[in-house]
Write an enzyme that holds these catalytic residues in place. Sequence first.
Site, short mmCIF file in Angstrom:
data_model
loop_
_atom_site.label_atom_id
_atom_site.label_comp_id
_atom_site.label_asym_id
_atom_site.label_seq_id
_atom_site.Cartn_x
_atom_site.Cartn_y
_atom_site.Cartn_z
N THR A 1 39.40 44.94 45.55
CA THR A 1 40.41 45.65 44.74
C THR A 1 40.09 47.14 44.72
O THR A 1 38.93 47.53 44.86
CB THR A 1 40.46 45.11 43.29
OG1 THR A 1 41.40 45.89 42.52
CG2 THR A 1 39.12 45.15 42.58
N GLY A 2 41.12 47.93 44.52
CA GLY A 2 40.92 49.36 44.36
C GLY A 2 40.91 49.76 42.89
O GLY A 2 40.86 50.95 42.57
N ASN A 3 40.93 48.77 42.01
CA ASN A 3 41.08 49.06 40.58
C ASN A 3 39.79 48.72 39.82
O ASN A 3 39.49 47.54 39.59
CB ASN A 3 42.27 48.24 40.04
CG ASN A 3 42.58 48.53 38.59
OD1 ASN A 3 41.70 48.84 37.81
ND2 ASN A 3 43.86 48.42 38.24
N ASP B 1 46.79 39.83 42.41
CA ASP B 1 48.04 40.56 42.29
C ASP B 1 48.58 40.30 40.88
O ASP B 1 48.71 39.14 40.47
CB ASP B 1 49.06 40.14 43.35
CG ASP B 1 50.12 41.22 43.54
OD1 ASP B 1 49.81 42.42 43.31
OD2 ASP B 1 51.26 40.88 43.89
N LYS C 1 40.17 41.69 24.78
CA LYS C 1 41.23 41.43 25.77
C LYS C 1 40.81 40.28 26.70
O LYS C 1 41.62 39.41 27.04
CB LYS C 1 41.51 42.71 26.57
CG LYS C 1 42.58 42.54 27.65
CD LYS C 1 42.81 43.80 28.46
CE LYS C 1 43.74 43.53 29.64
NZ LYS C 1 43.79 44.64 30.62
N HIS D 1 45.84 37.50 30.66
CA HIS D 1 46.34 36.88 31.90
C HIS D 1 45.19 36.75 32.91
O HIS D 1 45.06 35.73 33.59
CB HIS D 1 47.48 37.71 32.47
CG HIS D 1 47.20 39.19 32.54
ND1 HIS D 1 46.65 39.90 31.49
CD2 HIS D 1 47.34 40.10 33.55
CE1 HIS D 1 46.51 41.17 31.84
NE2 HIS D 1 46.91 41.30 33.09
N ARG D 2 44.36 37.79 33.00
CA ARG D 2 43.24 37.79 33.96
C ARG D 2 42.21 36.74 33.56
O ARG D 2 41.63 36.07 34.41
CB ARG D 2 42.64 39.20 33.96
CG ARG D 2 41.59 39.48 34.99
CD ARG D 2 41.46 40.98 35.29
NE ARG D 2 42.66 41.50 35.90
CZ ARG D 2 43.51 42.36 35.28
NH1 ARG D 2 43.27 42.82 34.08
NH2 ARG D 2 44.61 42.75 35.90
#
Length: 194
Positions: free
Chosen positions: A15-17, A72, A171, A176-177
């Site tokens: 990932t780039g995040n 994604d 969180k 969702h993650r």
Amino acid sequence: MTKETFSETTITFITGNQHKVLEAQGILNNLGITLEHADLGYPEIQGNLEDVARYGAQHASRRLGKPVIVEDAGLFIKALEWFPGTYSSYVQETIGNKGILKLMSDVSNRYAEFRSVIGFCTPKTEPEVFLGTVKGRIGYKEIGRFGFAYDPLFHPEDYEESFGEMKREIKNRFSHRRKSLEKFALWYKSHNNI
Ligand code: ITT
């Protein structure tokens, strides 16, 4: 068909995040999987979250020669016919949170969902995908200094606060993650021959 088994406890997250990496490490370490990070990039095909994650995981694992996950994710707003959805990256980079608030200025139905799809693949296996969703609503202004991107807009169901007001550990408990990674980890362990 024989059941695939995996023996690695270290998996590379492509990932780039960096925010995603920190969240995923916090979630997976508690579930017994060690995460490495590589910012290799991968082709993002047109399609739904599952299609993108499946294709990206297969491509990246073949290229790196290791087991990988990719993710994604996106924000899906009901009153906007589930926009920005698969366009979430582009929308965040262009109109941003202020643009979303403008589109929602006359909208009373604030229902929205964050969705995350984890794609997992090894160099020799076919990809698998795992979906996690969290329900919530879009606030009337950005609030909070934690998290990233859409977090200051999104108030998860049963909470007054936005994700932007929650520390990562909070969180991570129900995002969702969290849900997609937990599904993946349970599946992975049931296929792990160590
Ligand atoms: P990759 O390199 O992993 O693709 P990305 O940031 O482009 O990183 P996505 O395409 O999965 O990730 O995400 C689509 C957009 O939604 C992007 O702008 C993200 O920053 C944002 N997003 C994803 N997860 C989020 C979360 O938990 N909170 C807030 N915004 C999120």
